[in-house]
Scaffold this motif. Structure first.
Motif, short mmCIF file in Angstrom:
data_model
loop_
_atom_site.label_atom_id
_atom_site.label_comp_id
_atom_site.label_asym_id
_atom_site.label_seq_id
_atom_site.Cartn_x
_atom_site.Cartn_y
_atom_site.Cartn_z
N ILE A 12 6.04 -2.74 17.47
CA ILE A 12 5.06 -1.81 16.90
C ILE A 12 5.09 -1.79 15.37
O ILE A 12 4.59 -0.86 14.74
N ALA A 13 5.66 -2.84 14.78
CA ALA A 13 5.76 -2.89 13.32
C ALA A 13 4.36 -2.98 12.69
O ALA A 13 3.56 -3.85 13.05
N GLU A 14 4.10 -2.10 11.74
CA GLU A 14 2.85 -2.11 10.99
C GLU A 14 3.19 -2.11 9.50
O GLU A 14 3.13 -1.08 8.83
N PRO A 15 3.55 -3.27 8.96
CA PRO A 15 3.98 -3.37 7.56
C PRO A 15 2.86 -3.00 6.58
O PRO A 15 1.68 -2.94 6.95
N ASN A 16 3.24 -2.79 5.33
CA ASN A 16 2.27 -2.35 4.32
C ASN A 16 2.01 -3.41 3.25
O ASN A 16 1.51 -3.10 2.18
N LEU A 17 2.34 -4.69 3.55
CA LEU A 17 2.15 -5.76 2.57
C LEU A 17 0.76 -6.40 2.75
O LEU A 17 0.42 -6.86 3.84
N LYS B 52 0.83 -1.20 0.00
CA LYS B 52 0.00 0.00 0.00
C LYS B 52 0.87 1.25 0.00
O LYS B 52 1.77 1.40 0.83
N ASP B 53 0.61 2.13 -0.95
CA ASP B 53 1.24 3.46 -1.04
C ASP B 53 2.66 3.45 -1.59
O ASP B 53 3.05 4.37 -2.30
N LYS B 54 3.46 2.44 -1.27
CA LYS B 54 4.86 2.48 -1.69
C LYS B 54 5.42 1.07 -1.75
O LYS B 54 4.68 0.09 -1.79
N LYS B 55 6.73 0.96 -1.76
CA LYS B 55 7.37 -0.36 -1.81
C LYS B 55 7.20 -1.09 -0.47
O LYS B 55 7.04 -0.45 0.57
N PRO B 56 7.28 -2.43 -0.50
CA PRO B 56 7.12 -3.20 0.74
C PRO B 56 8.13 -2.80 1.81
O PRO B 56 9.31 -2.56 1.52
N THR B 57 7.65 -2.69 3.03
CA THR B 57 8.49 -2.28 4.15
C THR B 57 8.64 -3.41 5.16
O THR B 57 7.99 -4.44 5.08
#
Length: 461
Positions: free
Chosen positions: A442-447, A394-399
């Motif tokens: 607190i990791a909230e990944p975007n995948l 979401k929004d950008k490259k995978p984090t």
């Protein structure tokens, strides 16, 4: 002496009258839901040797039973397809119990700690609390709340009674459970019964049977080392004994579970503990019912990485436990609050999981991407996921991807999606050895996948 003999005789006959009264456990009450299309046990107590007649109104069938020397009787009745209201009569020699407004449908247990116990009116409440309360008129949803209760030994009964779902009853009931039931009831159009026995702050050890610790020295050692807390008991099996055992003869469709926050500091054996706990419940009920659970959300714990380890332990547990399923909620977390107020999406995700896996009535994807395998190709690591249709960032490259070098040092990885897979690399790592994802409290990944469901944290072996 004659007066004393008179009172002893009176006491004897009084006790016989009391014993002769037909009684049922509290789990049987007006407004209850019984499991549909099944053989359902109904049991209770009466005078020794008393002959009882149980009648079910859905088929006007009579069941005759004679109470044995134990004074506890039981009858197995056949339930029809979903419907109601019905009535059950249990008539003895001098007394009768009549249960009214009974529905036939699907019965689920809702258990765990505070995020399952959390209601629309608990502390900060839930999102859109008042609106949800006002709209909670679902007469085909029935609610049973088990009061907090501990016991050193397994109990045969527990307090409580069934209630019709209304704004008044819903507001103090498990919000996750309510949203789960609402999803099922709307989709299946049948009655849904919920039994809520959650207790905030509880570790998994208190919910497992004694046999789990008798048979596993490592789990027993962990359990015996637990320190007392002001918010919940920690004695192994005490909540199973007081809040679960009494309902194990009651036929259920399955269980939904939200727990783990109180085990983050003992994450190393959580996969085994949780797997054994689920097995102990199924053994007590006598069949392998579905067990669906929520992966804990990101939260700012005091000790680094313990939340990530626990989430990974839950991911591994799903692989160990047959007929189970896990929903990921990292995208709806509140990292400064261990109780995210968005309970509706949690209930909906559990509901969709049950609709697809248990009832076969939902075609959509119900799980987020789950790590499947990886392959090291020179300096690049190629990751494959299950449930990865439409894999996207979401929004950008995978984090939140990291690679370990040969000396075990972790480095942030550059990630890109190609042909449904994730390709990882890092300028600092010439020989990758391991991968981890979402590795932080607190990791909230975007995948996500195309269903909008988030990927689970993981670390490779």
């Amino acid at each position: 002496m004659k007066i004393q003999h008179f009172f002893l005789t009176l006491l004897f006959f009084s006790s016989q009258v009391i014993l002769a009264q037909v009684a049922l456990p509290h789990i049987f009450s007006d407004h209850m839901v019984l499991q549909r299309n099944d053989e359902v046990k109904i049991w209770g107590w009466a005078g020794t040797g008393e002959e009882l007649v149980l009648t079910t109104s859905w088929d006007s069938k009579e069941y005759n039973v004679k109470t044995p020397i134990t004074a506890q009787w039981e009858v197995v009745v056949n339930t029809p397809e979903a419907g109601g209201p019905y009535q059950v009569n249990v008539k003895g020699r001098d007394s009768e119990v009549v249960l009214k407004d009974i529905l036939i449908g699907e019965v689920w247990v809702c258990s765990g700690q505070s995020n399952m116990e959390w209601s629309a009116t608990t502390a900060a409440g839930i999102d859109n609390a008042q609106e949800e309360i006002d709209q909670a008129n679902y007469p085909k949803i029935r609610l049973f709340t088990v009061p907090r209760r501990t016991s050193e030994f397994p109990q045969d009964d527990l307090p409580g009674n069934w209630e019709v779902c209304s704004p008044e009853t819903m507001k103090s009931f498990s919000a996750v459970g309510y949203f789960f039931a609402r999803r099922l009831q709307k989709e299946l159009n049948i009655p849904i019964g919920l039994i809520d026995n959650a207790w905030g702050g509880t570790p998994a050890e208190v919910w497992a049977t004694k046999s789990v610790f008798d048979e596993n020295e490592d789990l027993n050692a962990d359990a015996q080392s637990l320190q007392e807390t002001p918010w919940s008991p920690v004695t192994p099996s005490f909540l199973y004994n007081g809040m679960v055992h009494a309902i194990t003869p009651f036929k259920i469709a399955g269980t939904i579970w939200y727990q783990g926050e109180s085990n983050v500091n003992r994450h190393s054996r959580y996969t085994k503990l949780f797997s054994e706990m689920v097995a102990s419940w199924r053994n007590a009920w006598g069949y392998e019912f579905p067990f669906y659970f929520v992966q804990i959300a990101p939260y700012k714990y005091d000790v680094p990485e313990v939340g990530a380890y626990l989430r990974d332990a839950q991911r591994r547990a799903e692989q160990n436990i047959p007929n189970s399923g896990m929903v990921v909620v990292s995208d709806i977390a509140t990292v400064n609050d261990i109780h995210p107020p968005n309970k509706q999406d949690v209930g909906l995700r559990l509901g969709n999981l049950a609709l697809k896996q248990t009832y076969g009535s939902y075609d959509g994807e119900v799980r987020g991407p789950l790590y499947k395998s990886h392959e090291i190709k020179g300096k690049t690591v190629e990751l494959t996921f299950d449930h990865s249709e439409g894999l996207m960032a979401k929004d950008k490259k995978p984090t939140h991807f990291e690679i370990a070098s040969a000396d075990g040092t972790w480095h942030e990885a550059k990630a890109k999606i190609k042909d449904g897979k994730i390709l990882l690399s890092s300028k600092e790592v010439k020989e990758p050895t391991k991968v981890r994802f979402g590795w932080g409290n607190i990791a909230e990944p975007n995948l996500f996948n195309e269903a909008g469901l988030p990927a689970s944290a993981f670390i490779t072996e």
